[in-house]
Design an enzyme around this catalytic site. Structure first.
Site, PDB file in Angstrom:
ATOM      1  N   ASP A 425       0.859  -1.178   0.000  1.00  0.00           N
ATOM      2  CA  ASP A 425       0.000   0.000   0.000  1.00  0.00           C
ATOM      3  C   ASP A 425       0.898   1.232   0.000  1.00  0.00           C
ATOM      4  O   ASP A 425       2.105   1.132   0.254  1.00  0.00           O
ATOM      5  CB  ASP A 425      -0.895  -0.030   1.243  1.00  0.00           C
ATOM      6  CG  ASP A 425      -1.828   1.163   1.330  1.00  0.00           C
ATOM      7  OD1 ASP A 425      -2.327   1.594   0.276  1.00  0.00           O
ATOM      8  OD2 ASP A 425      -2.037   1.658   2.445  1.00  0.00           O
ATOM      9  N   LYS A 426       0.340   2.424  -0.260  1.00  0.00           N
ATOM     10  CA  LYS A 426       1.153   3.644  -0.265  1.00  0.00           C
ATOM     11  C   LYS A 426       0.915   4.490   0.976  1.00  0.00           C
ATOM     12  O   LYS A 426       1.806   4.678   1.803  1.00  0.00           O
ATOM     13  CB  LYS A 426       0.867   4.496  -1.509  1.00  0.00           C
ATOM     14  CG  LYS A 426       1.730   5.763  -1.583  1.00  0.00           C
ATOM     15  CD  LYS A 426       1.253   6.712  -2.639  1.00  0.00           C
ATOM     16  CE  LYS A 426       0.004   7.463  -2.243  1.00  0.00           C
ATOM     17  NZ  LYS A 426       0.223   8.423  -1.145  1.00  0.00           N
ATOM     18  N   ARG A 677       3.345  17.236  -5.488  1.00  0.00           N
ATOM     19  CA  ARG A 677       1.923  17.331  -5.831  1.00  0.00           C
ATOM     20  C   ARG A 677       1.643  18.786  -6.205  1.00  0.00           C
ATOM     21  O   ARG A 677       1.979  19.700  -5.452  1.00  0.00           O
ATOM     22  CB  ARG A 677       1.070  16.918  -4.637  1.00  0.00           C
ATOM     23  CG  ARG A 677       1.279  15.490  -4.210  1.00  0.00           C
ATOM     24  CD  ARG A 677       0.861  15.258  -2.767  1.00  0.00           C
ATOM     25  NE  ARG A 677      -0.536  15.538  -2.522  1.00  0.00           N
ATOM     26  CZ  ARG A 677      -1.452  14.607  -2.298  1.00  0.00           C
ATOM     27  NH1 ARG A 677      -1.109  13.339  -2.303  1.00  0.00           N
ATOM     28  NH2 ARG A 677      -2.700  14.921  -2.050  1.00  0.00           N
ATOM     29  N   THR A 758      -2.378   1.399  -4.865  1.00  0.00           N
ATOM     30  CA  THR A 758      -2.835   2.563  -4.108  1.00  0.00           C
ATOM     31  C   THR A 758      -4.155   3.079  -4.655  1.00  0.00           C
ATOM     32  O   THR A 758      -4.474   2.886  -5.834  1.00  0.00           O
ATOM     33  CB  THR A 758      -1.781   3.692  -4.154  1.00  0.00           C
ATOM     34  OG1 THR A 758      -2.282   4.842  -3.495  1.00  0.00           O
ATOM     35  CG2 THR A 758      -1.436   4.052  -5.588  1.00  0.00           C
ATOM     36  N   GLY A 759      -4.901   3.727  -3.800  1.00  0.00           N
ATOM     37  CA  GLY A 759      -6.151   4.351  -4.213  1.00  0.00           C
ATOM     38  C   GLY A 759      -5.971   5.763  -4.720  1.00  0.00           C
ATOM     39  O   GLY A 759      -6.937   6.395  -5.149  1.00  0.00           O
ATOM     40  N   ARG A 860      -5.666   4.164  -8.241  1.00  0.00           N
ATOM     41  CA  ARG A 860      -7.123   4.204  -8.148  1.00  0.00           C
ATOM     42  C   ARG A 860      -7.721   2.803  -8.047  1.00  0.00           C
ATOM     43  O   ARG A 860      -8.740   2.504  -8.662  1.00  0.00           O
ATOM     44  CB  ARG A 860      -7.715   4.943  -9.345  1.00  0.00           C
ATOM     45  CG  ARG A 860      -7.474   6.430  -9.368  1.00  0.00           C
ATOM     46  CD  ARG A 860      -8.205   7.112  -8.251  1.00  0.00           C
ATOM     47  NE  ARG A 860      -8.163   8.566  -8.326  1.00  0.00           N
ATOM     48  CZ  ARG A 860      -8.523   9.367  -7.335  1.00  0.00           C
ATOM     49  NH1 ARG A 860      -8.935   8.842  -6.198  1.00  0.00           N
ATOM     50  NH2 ARG A 860      -8.465  10.670  -7.454  1.00  0.00           N
ATOM     51  N   ASN A 889      -8.490  -1.505   4.179  1.00  0.00           N
ATOM     52  CA  ASN A 889      -8.540  -1.624   2.729  1.00  0.00           C
ATOM     53  C   ASN A 889      -7.447  -2.550   2.192  1.00  0.00           C
ATOM     54  O   ASN A 889      -7.465  -2.920   1.026  1.00  0.00           O
ATOM     55  CB  ASN A 889      -8.419  -0.248   2.072  1.00  0.00           C
ATOM     56  CG  ASN A 889      -7.131   0.458   2.442  1.00  0.00           C
ATOM     57  OD1 ASN A 889      -6.759   0.511   3.614  1.00  0.00           O
ATOM     58  ND2 ASN A 889      -6.433   0.993   1.465  1.00  0.00           N
TER      59      ASN A 889
END
Length: 1009
Positions: A425-426, A677, A758-759, A860, A889
């Site tokens: 996961d991130k 970002r 990752t989401g 995503r 998750n």
């Protein structure tokens, strides 16, 4: 310490366009139809005693993550123990030893079996006891519960009942699934962090029913009562159907009023809620699955060894019994001392077949020493010792949180040395989710001289590669404090004329902290600091840029009355970083009222407080990718201030608003390469007439009722968010966990494949990939994404599937045709595309492409997709996979992988305590993901040196030594004895010799080895 709770007087729902708004009258929206199967739950609010009746008695709030309990331990554990081939053989042998045909005393067979199985069961009991103690800690946490007559008191989580009214305060987890009744805000708004449930870091906004708004104090619950009729427990996190009967009326309920267990209250002083689902009925526990029984490859290999030995045992027994039958048939009549005139059934020369069958069974028991029962128990003891070494390893002890590594099971220790693919996961695993304002572009000029972590890592790698090329040994860059004046990319590994510019920057975290000392602000450039921006050529644009930072948000300030400093509570950490930066530049956001925001501007002389009246807020959504506020300044000018993704902002610019477009685009590309970002900032001036016309349309859309309401709001918002003037862009850094780049470098050098699931959106994931060295300079990137083919007559689904398949095939072909043997590839794919890539007719081509790449980033992705990708990697390659995560998750991913590792750091400890699935399904927990390199191996030379290889070495050494000790046991003389005793079942030594040798001497020798 006192604090001014300004936010408590604010109706936050007035700020929002797309969230938390619904009809306020029953005529606009009627109650849900609640009947039939799946909708039988009835909750009596504030009357939990009514649920003591058998009809309405629901499960308690006690949650257990253990594998066993007092009733199931014995049958379940025995079932698992006798799945092992050797144990099953000795169980059968022990049963046969009770009958007269056994050559041994029955206790000589039963005793070692009890000892071996009992020891293994004891280990299982110990590990399950540790899980039980974790459950006790969670279930013993205290919640504030209404005890009657408006009096609230503390009660353990496990004692909560359906119908209880609970008060939850800021930064606390919800102890059960609650219906929101009211909050510290006037209009019942509250912010909820659901990272533990879905991995999303942005806060969710919940709002209670208007009818329950007056329940805002403890004493108001003295006479409160109501009835909830809703759906039965189910695993869907995003749906809820129910009605609330209150004051003689029926009000519909939806997911926006439900607070789920394991989510956290943020940016809100307190909320009141009534318990709807408890314990294993809560949605997070409904999503849990039974912990799979995972066995290591060595243990599975041991089963095959036992099968081979058992085949050898049967062969030897067959030969021995055949010899006995032949001797009985041909020579038994000649041996007068055996009384051939009165033969026994076993020695009757007229029935040798019976003698053969009986002797075969006896021989299987007699030669049973070929099956090494001590091997399993020896391996078990070695595993327990290995787990102890892991728990006591000081190099995996986090001194800040006081958290050691924890082996939650010892069954899979040796698998660590066979890991081929790591799936991670991130958020919370690789990154801290802490944003720092680092750089910005204003009016075509880039500001900020501090290097990002990506730039530092790339510059350091360039120096190492260059010096290796020159034959020099370099251990680290010179640590010179100051600014970074240049940053050059390395064109080629073989280029001999690379000139590395001097990198002058802070190279460790200590230096960086000392330079600013402000959380969320790592900006360094004196051109903007201390009011120096007034001397810049485009000072008017800089003024507008800083005002956008200070005004365009939905955050709320909290003023510490002792220090006078402001802290901010916002929906995302990015907004907090912007506000901290604006304050450092001299534009401090100090106050928010129902209709205005107040900014203290100090750039020329004494601070001046300016008021901006907030007319509308067009909030951020993942679809819009932007947010805007419409304000009126003190001069009466109406301004639309907008910030969002550069691709969205750029297409909405006016002809006169593109003056800085080219320069800003160039800066944004550079910021992206630095792993930052980015957001673009713009504005627009409005006249009164234009705004009045638009606002009337906006009000109509806002108050409309129907399925197309959100679409109408978006359309009206688009009408205003156009003809924008670009001012600049921001660049913030998502801080990595300390040591992550070095950790991933070690993993990559050892030949491990690293997949990040990752989401987050693709841009963010790519930036983090650069920051953590998952993506490196010179690595060729392969993007697999859906492409819109306009004008195609083919079915859209079929066209999309065909397009993705062609992209995968072309990418695989490109890798095969690559001539550079040292070329590295990275695969990047998003969740929508992954839906097609995981279909049966495409997934193996996708897997082949992913295996050929050094790094894989899936963006995503949903929790289910994480699990499917992990399953594909595990089953498709047949190699060992390791999943590492920190939230619910990640449960599916951890469950599907061969090995699961949970993060239990400063933030992660809360996750480990509250997310039961991660607790139960992870085999180890570590406080920092960077410990995974020490966990698997050490050093940068690609040789595995620590826990994983040692585990493999110890256990694989045990297996051949077990066979050597068995083969050279004194019982080997038994075969020679049988040959001279007509293959009878005569014993060389007493039966308890076998017990002592097999269960004690061999076991101790193996453990010593």
């Amino acid at each position: 310490m006192g604090r001014r709770r300004i936010r408590s007087r604010i109706r936050k729902s007035h700020f929002y366009t797309f969230k938390c708004l619904r009809p306020k009258t029953l005529e606009d929206q009627g109650p849900h139809i609640i009947n039939g199967p799946g909708y039988t739950r009835i909750v009596h609010c504030n009357q939990p005693h009514l649920h003591l009746a058998k009809v309405l008695r629901y499960t308690s709030n006690y949650v257990s993550t253990t594998r066993y309990n007092l009733i199931t331990f014995l049958p379940k554990c025995l079932y698992e123990q006798f799945h092992r081939v050797a144990n099953f053989y000795f169980l059968v042998a022990a049963i046969l030893s009770v009958f007269p045909l056994s050559p041994f005393n029955k206790w000589s067979m039963i005793a070692p079996l009890i000892f071996v199985v009992g020891l293994s069961m004891g280990k299982e009991a110990l590990e399950d006891w540790r899980r039980f103690m974790q459950d006790v800690k969670v279930n013993s946490r205290k919640a504030t519960v209404h005890r009657g007559d408006g009096d609230f008191g503390r009660r353990k989580w496990k004692k909560l009942r359906v119908g209880d009214v609970v008060k939850v305060e800021k930064d606390q987890f919800f102890p059960a699934d609650l219906l929101l009744l009211s909050s510290s805000y006037e209009d019942g708004i509250c912010y909820v962090e659901t990272m533990n449930l879905d991995g999303e870091t942005n806060l969710k906004v919940k709002r209670c029913l208007d009818v329950t708004l007056p329940l805002e104090r403890d004493d108001t619950f003295q006479s409160f009562s109501g009835t909830i009729k809703c759906e039965d427990p189910n695993p869907n996190l995003y749906t809820f159907v129910g009605n609330l009967e209150y004051d003689g009326q029926v009000y519909p309920l939806d997911p926006s009023q439900i607070l789920l267990r394991d989510s956290k209250l943020r940016n809100t002083s307190y909320v009141y809620g009534v318990v709807v689902f408890t314990g294993h009925d809560t949605k997070v526990m409904q999503n849990s699955t039974k912990s799979p029984s995972k066995r290591s490859r060595i243990e599975k290999r041991m089963d095959y060894i036992i099968y081979t030995l058992f085949a050898l045992l049967v062969l030897v027994s067959f030969i021995s019994s055949l010899g006995f039958a032949v001797m009985t048939k041909m020579h038994m009549g000649d041996w007068w001392y055996l009384r051939p005139d009165k033969p026994e059934r076993l020695t009757n020369p007229r029935n040798p077949f019976h003698a053969w069958v009986v002797h075969l069974i006896t021989a299987v028991l007699l030669y049973g020493y070929l099956i090494p029962i001590s091997l399993y128990v020896s391996i078990e003891l070695v595993k327990v010792l290995q787990a102890t070494f892991i728990n006591q390893d000081l190099q995996m002890y986090d001194s800040e949180s006081g958290t050691p590594a924890q082996a939650r099971t010892s069954n899979l220790n040796e698998e660590l040395g066979q890991v081929d693919t790591i799936l991670s996961d991130k958020t919370g695993t690789l990154t801290c989710n802490q944003m720092d304002f680092l750089k910005c572009s204003i009016a075509g000029t880039s500001y900020g001289v501090r290097a990002s972590e990506v730039e530092l890592a790339a510059a350091k790698q360039m120096a190492i590669d260059l010096d290796e090329e020159q034959g020099e040994e370099v251990t680290h860059l010179p640590r010179t404090r100051g600014r970074m004046h240049g940053y050059a990319k390395m064109p080629s590994k073989t280029s001999s004329d690379i000139e590395l510019e001097t990198v002058i920057t802070a190279t460790d975290e200590g230096d960086q902290t000392q330079s600013t000392g402000i959380k969320g602000f790592s900006f360094e450039d004196q051109r903007l600091m201390g009011g120096n921006w007034l001397n810049e050529p485009n000072s008017d644009d800089i003024l507008m840029f800083l005002r956008i930072l200070a005004v365009c948000h939905t955050a709320i300030p909290e003023v510490d009355e002792d220090t006078g400093k402001c802290t901010y509570e916002a929906e995302s950490p990015d907004e907090v970083a912007f506000l901290v930066a604006a304050g450092e530049f001299g534009f401090e956001f100090t106050k928010r009222t129902q209709s205005s925001v107040f900014i203290s501007e100090r750039h020329s002389g004494q601070p001046v407080e300016r008021e901006y009246k907030v007319l509308n807020v067009l909030d951020f959504t993942s679809k819009r990718k932007r947010m805007s506020v419409i304000v009126r300044d003190e001069k009466g000018q109406i301004l639309l201030l907008c910030k969002g993704a550069d691709s969205i902002i750029f297409e909405r610019l006016s002809k006169n608003g593109k003056n800085y477009l080219e320069a800003t685009s160039k800066h944004l590309n550079g910021y992206g390469e630095a792993g930052l970002r980015t957001l673009a900032l713009s504005y627009r001036k409005l006249d009164e007439t234009e705004y009045s016309i638009w606002n009337s349309e906006f009000h109509k859309a806002k108050t409309s009722v129907g399925a197309d309401r959100d679409e109408m709001l978006e359309k009206v918002s688009d009408m205003m968010e156009k003809e924008l003037i670009l001012v600049g862009a921001t660049a913030v850094e998502d801080k990595l966990q300390k040591g992550v780049p070095q950790c991933i470098d070690k993993l990559a050098q050892a030949g491990l494949k690293i997949w990040v699931l990752t989401g987050d959106k693709m841009e963010t994931a790519i930036n983090i990939g650069y920051a953590c060295s998952l993506l490196r300079q010179g690595m060729k990137q392969i993007y697999i994404a859906l492409r819109n083919e306009e004008g195609s007559s083919q079915d859209p689904e079929a066209a999309a599937r065909e397009n993705i398949l062609m992209q995968i095939i072309n990418a695989s072909q490109m890798i095969k045709l690559e001539k550079d043997p040292h070329a590295a590839f990275a695969l990047i794919i998003d969740g929508k595309t992954l839906t097609y890539a995981l279909e049966d007719d495409i997934k193996y081509q996708f897997l082949a492409l992913a295996v050929d790449c050094a790094s894989v980033i899936c963006c995503r992705v949903s929790p289910k997709q994480k699990a499917l990708v992990t399953r594909l990697a595990k089953e498709g390659t047949g190699k060992t996979t390791l999943a590492i995560g920190d939230g619910a998750n990640d449960v599916g991913m951890i469950q599907e992988a061969d090995i699961g590792v949970g993060i239990s750091g400063v933030e992660g400890m809360q996750v480990i305590k509250f997310v039961f699935n991660v607790m139960r399904l992870s085999h180890w927990s570590i406080s920092d993901c960077t410990y995974i390199s020490h966990f698997l191996f050490a050093g940068c030379n690609g040789k595995r040196l620590l826990h994983s290889p040692i585990s493999v070495s110890r256990e694989t050494t045990c297996c051949p030594w077990a066979l050597v000790l068995q083969k050279n046991s004194p019982d080997d003389l038994l075969l020679l004895l049988q040959e001279h005793n007509i293959w009878s079942d005569s014993l060389l030594l007493r039966g308890f010799h076998r017990v002592f040798w097999s269960s004690h001497i061999q076991r101790l020798l193996l453990v010593a080895v």
